[in-house]
Design an enzyme around this catalytic site. Structure first.
Site, mmCIF file in Angstrom:
data_model
loop_
_atom_site.group_PDB
_atom_site.id
_atom_site.type_symbol
_atom_site.label_atom_id
_atom_site.label_comp_id
_atom_site.label_asym_id
_atom_site.label_seq_id
_atom_site.Cartn_x
_atom_site.Cartn_y
_atom_site.Cartn_z
ATOM 1 N N GLU A 1 0.755 1.398 -7.214
ATOM 2 C CA GLU A 1 1.327 0.420 -6.292
ATOM 3 C C GLU A 1 1.470 -0.945 -6.964
ATOM 4 O OE1 GLU A 1 2.423 0.541 -3.172
ATOM 5 O OE2 GLU A 1 2.221 2.722 -3.215
ATOM 6 N N GLU B 1 10.873 -6.594 0.158
ATOM 7 C CA GLU B 1 10.695 -7.663 -0.811
ATOM 8 C C GLU B 1 9.246 -8.094 -0.826
ATOM 9 O OE1 GLU B 1 12.930 -10.401 1.698
ATOM 10 O OE2 GLU B 1 12.869 -8.445 2.670
ATOM 11 N N GLY C 1 0.833 -1.200 0.000
ATOM 12 C CA GLY C 1 0.000 0.000 0.000
ATOM 13 C C GLY C 1 0.857 1.234 0.000
ATOM 14 N N PRO D 1 -10.235 4.269 14.373
ATOM 15 C CA PRO D 1 -9.237 5.237 14.851
ATOM 16 C C PRO D 1 -7.970 4.592 15.403
ATOM 17 C CG PRO D 1 -11.430 5.797 15.662
ATOM 18 C CD PRO D 1 -11.534 4.452 15.017
#
Lengths: 218, 218
Positions: free
Chosen positions: A56, A109, A40, A77
């Site tokens: 990505e 990796e 991400g 949260p």
DNA sequence: CCAAAAGTGTTAGGAGTACACCCATGG
DNA sequence: CCATGGGTGTACTCCTAACACTTTTGG
């Protein structure tokens, strides 16, 4: 609100040798250092969410033009100990013949792991993965996403193996083939696959109306 | 990233008199001043996304304990002229006997509008609404969300009217009732509704396993 | 008595599921 | 010749969809 950040995380699936695999990266920095995580990244100004996911994906696998769909947005949260981080999760399907893992892309990796035997994951990534797999299983039943995991030419046996890997159960060969024939989305080729046994006819996916790519994109 | 804000917008549905309605607020400030919009608000620190939605819902309608589900996250960089605003959209269903619109809550009046005749909406709210309605229609077919739009006691005619209003088409009375009987989720009451015609028996929703509320909440 | 909604069964077609054998090839 | 996966049809069940008349009440 201050101190709010948004990331895009992607669950990337592939199927190899009848086993469904997920791409994970090993974290090199705290928190969860040394643990595995779904790839991400933070979003950039003027970049759409889907674009972050595509970027990505490209950085990790070198692949473009794959099935990609938004999954869910996780905003508890406390999900990230560093502060308030909301993540928009996507999932992607890439064909087994297309990817080539890019080494050291993010100073981390990336490797494939069997979906039914994942290591512990960082953050709430286990929940994200579980939901992605559930969604994929559901979509498999009423859409043609499954074809995204196969090369352009494939045998019916390979197709069935993909379905079985994702659903986690065996399917009846005759029923499976009848259903496909009824759908009329396979184009038989004049090619046969030689595998050491009876050759299998090859097919190509031929959707009627292009609904096999992105499912919803306002 | 700087200058990034996240809002939660909610498409709030109800069904009255066989017509599906959506709650809209009239914007009092630019941009889109004077136009209608789906209610929403910015998230606060330490508040979950769902909580923002519940809070907005309560402020606008005075209702708690309703069906609420995350819909999709809209993040196009140009969707808000003021800057980068990502919105996590939810949709909610509230029973026709439960709500009472709260006046002047957000310095904006909230009113119900028939879903098949909406005024032009601000931002990309038309896309959000369209997707919400599509999702609701789909969910109606394989879940029991429809009951969320009815009072605790209802007749089969009222139930069918809700389904018809959402799906936008007429249903066969006998098939509809047989399917319900087969599902075994209705508890017949010893009460009848007097409406000027033949009295209708009243029923109560009696789910087996509590899957009628929030559908997915990690 | 009339208007309006409630209530109630049957039939036909389509989809899903269970199930067993022969075929073609490479080794 | 044998091991391996490829390839094929039938019967049963269940769900869906089409379809019409009688009943009860209020006005």
């Amino acid at each position: 609100m201050e101190n709010l950040r948004v990331t895009v995380d992607i669950v990337i699936f592939t199927v190899t040798n009848g086993s469904i695999q997920v791409l994970l990266v090993k974290r090199g920095v705290p928190p969860f250092e040394g643990q595995y995580a779904i790839p991400g990244g933070f979003i950039r100004e003027d970049e759409s969410l889907e674009n972050v996911a595509l970027r990505e994906l490209y950085e990790e696998t070198g692949v473009r033009n794959v099935f990609l769909e938004q999954l869910y947005t996780f905003g508890d949260p406390k999900r990230d100990p560093r502060g308030r981080v909301i993540t928009v999760a996507y999932y992607a399907l890439i064909a087994s013949d297309k990817y080539s893992l890019v080494a050291g892309a993010d100073a981390a990796e990336a490797h494939w792991y069997a979906a039914n035997d994942l290591p512990p994951l960082a953050f709430d990534h286990r929940s994200i993965f579980d939901y992605a797999l559930e969604r994929l299983r559901n979509k498999l039943e009423y859409t043609t996403v499954g074809f995204q995991l196969l090369p352009e030419k494939f045998s019916l046996g390979e197709l069935q193996a993909v379905y079985e890997a994702i659903l986690g159960r065996r399917l009846d060969k005759r029923n499976f083939r009848r259903k496909l024939a009824l759908l009329g989305i396979l184009k038989p080729l004049r090619e046969w696959q030689r595998t050491g046994h009876k050759p299998a006819q090859l097919f190509r996916f031929a959707a009627r109306h292009g609904n096999q790519e992105v499912d919803f994109d306002p």
